[in-house]
Enzyme design. Structure first.
Site, PDB file in Angstrom:
ATOM      1  N   VAL A  66       1.619   6.750  -5.789  1.00 52.42           N
ATOM      2  CA  VAL A  66       2.846   7.513  -5.016  1.00 52.42           C
ATOM      3  C   VAL A  66       3.908   7.996  -6.089  1.00 52.42           C
ATOM      4  O   VAL A  66       4.450   9.041  -5.759  1.00 52.42           O
ATOM      5  CB  VAL A  66       3.623   6.532  -4.235  1.00 52.42           C
ATOM      6  CG1 VAL A  66       4.877   6.927  -3.782  1.00 52.42           C
ATOM      7  CG2 VAL A  66       2.596   6.095  -3.125  1.00 52.42           C
ATOM      8  N   ARG A 112      12.617  -3.140   4.461  1.00 54.08           N
ATOM      9  CA  ARG A 112      12.706  -2.338   5.566  1.00 54.08           C
ATOM     10  C   ARG A 112      13.507  -2.946   6.892  1.00 54.08           C
ATOM     11  O   ARG A 112      13.990  -2.130   7.450  1.00 54.08           O
ATOM     12  CB  ARG A 112      11.108  -1.887   5.872  1.00 54.08           C
ATOM     13  CG  ARG A 112      10.570  -1.095   5.061  1.00 54.08           C
ATOM     14  CD  ARG A 112       9.263  -0.762   5.442  1.00 54.08           C
ATOM     15  NE  ARG A 112       8.258   0.004   4.395  1.00 54.08           N
ATOM     16  CZ  ARG A 112       7.000  -0.045   4.061  1.00 54.08           C
ATOM     17  NH1 ARG A 112       6.550  -0.777   4.924  1.00 54.08           N
ATOM     18  NH2 ARG A 112       6.734   0.694   3.186  1.00 54.08           N
ATOM     19  N   ARG A 125      -9.198   0.949   7.869  1.00 49.32           N
ATOM     20  CA  ARG A 125      -9.528   1.981   6.675  1.00 49.32           C
ATOM     21  C   ARG A 125     -10.497   2.485   6.667  1.00 49.32           C
ATOM     22  O   ARG A 125     -11.772   2.021   7.142  1.00 49.32           O
ATOM     23  CB  ARG A 125      -9.507   1.022   5.314  1.00 49.32           C
ATOM     24  CG  ARG A 125      -9.630   1.536   4.107  1.00 49.32           C
ATOM     25  CD  ARG A 125      -8.201   1.944   3.662  1.00 49.32           C
ATOM     26  NE  ARG A 125      -7.289   1.038   3.114  1.00 49.32           N
ATOM     27  CZ  ARG A 125      -6.005   1.090   3.175  1.00 49.32           C
ATOM     28  NH1 ARG A 125      -5.688   2.373   3.140  1.00 49.32           N
ATOM     29  NH2 ARG A 125      -5.255   0.263   2.963  1.00 49.32           N
ATOM     30  N   LYS A 137       3.993  -3.807  11.439  1.00 49.97           N
ATOM     31  CA  LYS A 137       4.959  -2.598  10.979  1.00 49.97           C
ATOM     32  C   LYS A 137       5.269  -1.479  11.701  1.00 49.97           C
ATOM     33  O   LYS A 137       6.236  -1.191  11.801  1.00 49.97           O
ATOM     34  CB  LYS A 137       4.551  -2.363   9.453  1.00 49.97           C
ATOM     35  CG  LYS A 137       4.742  -3.323   8.297  1.00 49.97           C
ATOM     36  CD  LYS A 137       4.081  -2.618   7.081  1.00 49.97           C
ATOM     37  CE  LYS A 137       3.728  -3.850   6.053  1.00 49.97           C
ATOM     38  NZ  LYS A 137       2.533  -3.356   4.894  1.00 49.97           N
ATOM     39  N   CYS A 155       3.719   4.232   5.501  1.00 48.62           N
ATOM     40  CA  CYS A 155       2.873   5.575   5.779  1.00 48.62           C
ATOM     41  C   CYS A 155       2.497   5.771   7.159  1.00 48.62           C
ATOM     42  O   CYS A 155       2.849   6.994   7.424  1.00 48.62           O
ATOM     43  CB  CYS A 155       2.067   5.700   4.374  1.00 48.62           C
ATOM     44  SG  CYS A 155       0.924   4.442   4.373  1.00 48.62           S
ATOM     45  N   GLY A 197       1.870   5.121 -10.826  1.00 51.04           N
ATOM     46  CA  GLY A 197       1.143   5.014  -9.561  1.00 51.04           C
ATOM     47  C   GLY A 197       0.782   6.255  -8.831  1.00 51.04           C
ATOM     48  O   GLY A 197       1.559   7.337  -8.986  1.00 51.04           O
ATOM     49  N   GLN A 229      -7.065   5.126   8.202  1.00 54.89           N
ATOM     50  CA  GLN A 229      -6.290   5.073   7.221  1.00 54.89           C
ATOM     51  C   GLN A 229      -7.174   5.459   5.692  1.00 54.89           C
ATOM     52  O   GLN A 229      -8.072   4.751   5.457  1.00 54.89           O
ATOM     53  CB  GLN A 229      -5.529   4.098   6.961  1.00 54.89           C
ATOM     54  CG  GLN A 229      -4.451   3.862   8.195  1.00 54.89           C
ATOM     55  CD  GLN A 229      -3.424   2.661   8.104  1.00 54.89           C
ATOM     56  OE1 GLN A 229      -3.150   2.194   9.126  1.00 54.89           O
ATOM     57  NE2 GLN A 229      -2.904   2.397   6.809  1.00 54.89           N
ATOM     58  N   SER A 282      -6.196   6.157  -0.146  1.00 58.38           N
ATOM     59  CA  SER A 282      -5.079   6.579  -1.066  1.00 58.38           C
ATOM     60  C   SER A 282      -3.907   5.356  -0.546  1.00 58.38           C
ATOM     61  O   SER A 282      -2.960   5.111  -1.272  1.00 58.38           O
ATOM     62  CB  SER A 282      -4.596   7.708  -0.671  1.00 58.38           C
ATOM     63  OG  SER A 282      -4.445   7.962   0.532  1.00 58.38           O
ATOM     64  N   GLY A 283      -4.026   4.762   0.459  1.00 56.85           N
ATOM     65  CA  GLY A 283      -2.967   3.831   0.914  1.00 56.85           C
ATOM     66  C   GLY A 283      -3.055   2.719   0.222  1.00 56.85           C
ATOM     67  O   GLY A 283      -2.180   1.750   0.114  1.00 56.85           O
ATOM     68  N   HIS A 329      -3.570  10.142   6.309  1.00 61.79           N
ATOM     69  CA  HIS A 329      -4.125   9.199   7.336  1.00 61.79           C
ATOM     70  C   HIS A 329      -4.146   9.659   8.580  1.00 61.79           C
ATOM     71  O   HIS A 329      -3.308  10.886   8.957  1.00 61.79           O
ATOM     72  CB  HIS A 329      -2.864   8.056   7.487  1.00 61.79           C
ATOM     73  CG  HIS A 329      -2.993   7.164   6.211  1.00 61.79           C
ATOM     74  ND1 HIS A 329      -3.949   7.109   5.291  1.00 61.79           N
ATOM     75  CD2 HIS A 329      -2.086   6.075   6.192  1.00 61.79           C
ATOM     76  CE1 HIS A 329      -3.458   5.792   4.573  1.00 61.79           C
ATOM     77  NE2 HIS A 329      -2.400   5.513   4.949  1.00 61.79           N
TER      78      HIS A 329
END
Lengths: 355, 355
Positions: free
Chosen positions: A15, A102, A256, A234, A136, A13, A163, A166-167, A263
């Site tokens: 990341v 998280r 986005r 978040k 991120c 992927g 953002q 790529s996010g 970002h």
């Protein structure tokens, strides 16, 4: 420095690929020693280059974690939820990039420049434990804001994000590229001189709507009742946990934008104690992980195109908040950071270095 | 309705072209009567279609304004400064889209949905007078915020803008198109599969940096000392004048984004009196010039692609501001509006209708 056996799960992927790249840089740079690298994915895949060798990407199994000291997870939350306990049971420390763990009380949420001490704060289960990599946008904001929080006490954050695609991983980048290609083909390769941008041949599948030449104020799911998105919440919840500031007031609008990578965020903050733009600039110039780019008259300020493919969070446009009420201390900043690197891969590898 | 003799100055620019289009729509719609239309520019140019005829674009001269009742100016500030007094002297009412006269004490700054009564508030010089069209980002914010201001008293506005390249006129749109074309040519038309986006063949001339796949937090000039841009300060100063709210506290971060047309804005507001998201939504649903698009679970919210080529300001993502302190009344909104139409041409033509 004891050499570690490392696994990257989700190695093909956006990341995961970046994690392998950052691991290699860090080994070359002498900050990390790797005895062995195992690359894993839900399905076996192509080989990935690692220090001159081609390493095959293996299909993940119950046996994959044997002997692994540190497992870097770059997979979806549901995949993390399934496999992280398995890896921990086998004795690995899992550094998980998803949102699955998280906010769990017994899991540390770490930005190495901000709260490295939290890595040690949870004993873990058996040999292993899970450490979570923050969202991120949150990482990028925290690198810039934590030094100001330490100096003057952050009480309020109002964030608007810009953002990159790529996010949403490689698929997000490919969707923007496909739309740009369709646009170019319609616009310049045939007789139609004014194509209807609403009628691009490729239907969006990663994003909810066309992203080329558009903005989508919708990242992750909406939470009914207060109508923020999970991405926006978040930023609030993770910032509070990372800064150990449970009463920090945060609102975010996450958007986005048709940018490939990195970002950006407009951050309006209020601090408990006075903090001038000059003081903030001086603090940030000494802060780890930050590069101050703030020379407006030379047209120098953070921009995503120039924040990509490197690890520092670029901070600029530092100025007094004109909207702060009398007696309140407000600043406005503009930041850009590489979402795939510091916003994900680099942050995870930095945590691995600290173990 | 007395038919008017109308001139459009700057008739070949992005806003001027749109003015002619909007004039024609309004004549067809029966809200405006035009006896004659004269098209002017600094240099004579191509003809422009007007109700089936081709009208030549004439070079502006001292004689151009004779008999003109209303002159719509869509030219740069310095050109406005030179020619508006000439047109006024000849007896025209000038509706000026530049920033040249907006903050002058004897000039009204008007958004017809917000402060139409201000049109009459200045007697003008001789027969004519100047009425200023506000900055595009300000108009779009004001259409959405004035109804909330009337209901609950706006005291603070914190804005982050996402401004389309059309804000820099036709040249801005052409620059983004050229960069997209160069990118497509490098990426798909030859053997180079991974072009360096930093090295596009065309050098930016309209914007300070590449705008394709990038964001530029720099619109109009920086003002030393407090390091806001003029664009950002316009949002503060013009909002105060339009709303007759001299103590309104405003800070803005204005950012250019790779969108062709229509500006978007994340607006965080504080009101004197309580205002729930539901109340705000109900007020905005009845407000002139507004279309509420706020059904997140159906993926419906304002987006620039769908706000373009029409006159309403789209408002959505209406929610409580999580960052507002106890006892303060805060809301967050997201708006998109066509910068060339409501942000410029339509607003000017609406003023002409009210004369």
């Amino acid at each position: 420095m004891t050499p570690k056996n490392i696994a990257v799960f989700g190695a093909t992927g956006a990341v995961g690929v970046e994690m392998v790249k950052v691991l290699e840089e860090r080994v070359d740079g002498g900050t990390l020693a790797v005895r062995s690298l195992r690359l894993l994915a839900s399905r076996p895949g192509r080989t990935v280059k690692w220090r001159g060798d081609d390493i095959p990407v293996e299909e993940v199994t119950l046996e994959s974690w044997r002997g692994i000291d540190v497992a870097l997870f770059a997979v979806d939350s549901d995949v993390s939820r399934k496999w992280a306990p398995v890896a921990v049971e086998a004795g690995s420390v899992v550094i998980d990039n998803s949102s699955a763990f998280r906010m769990a009380q017994d899991v540390s949420l770490v930005v190495p420049e901000v709260n490295p001490e939290d890595i040690a704060s949870h004993a873990g289960h058996g040999h292993g434990k899970i450490i979570a990599n923050p969202n991120c946008s949150t990482i990028i904001a925290m690198v810039a804001l934590a030094p100001l929080h330490r100096a003057a006490g952050l009480v309020r954050l109002c964030a608007s994000t810009y953002q990159a695609v790529s996010g949403a991983g490689k698929a997000g980048q490919e969707e923007l590229e496909r739309q740009i290609r369709d646009y170019a083909a319609t616009k310049w390769d045939n007789t139609n001189s004014d194509p209807d941008m609403f009628d691009l041949p490729s239907v969006p599948s990663v994003f909810q709507h066309q992203i080329a030449f558009n903005l989508i104020p919708h990242i992750d799911a909406f939470v009914p009742d207060d109508w923020y998105t999970k991405e926006e919440l978040k930023m609030r919840d993770e910032s509070r946990k990372i800064l150990h500031a449970p009463s920090l007031r945060v609102s975010a609008t996450c958007v986005r934008v048709p940018v490939m990578r990195s970002h950006s965020e407009a951050l309006t903050i209020e601090t408990e104690r006075p903090l001038s733009p000059g003081e903030a600039r001086a603090i940030l110039e000494r802060a780890p992980g930050v590069k101050v780019i703030d020379e407006p008259l030379k047209n120098r300020y953070p921009m995503p195109l120039f924040a990509s493919d490197q690890d520092l969070v670029h901070v600029g446009r530092i100025r007094r908040d004109h909207s702060a009420p009398e007696g309140c201390h407000g600043l406005v900043l503009w930041v850009s950071g590489d979402q795939l690197r510091k916003g994900a891969a680099t942050n995870a590898v930095q945590i691995a270095e600290l173990l």
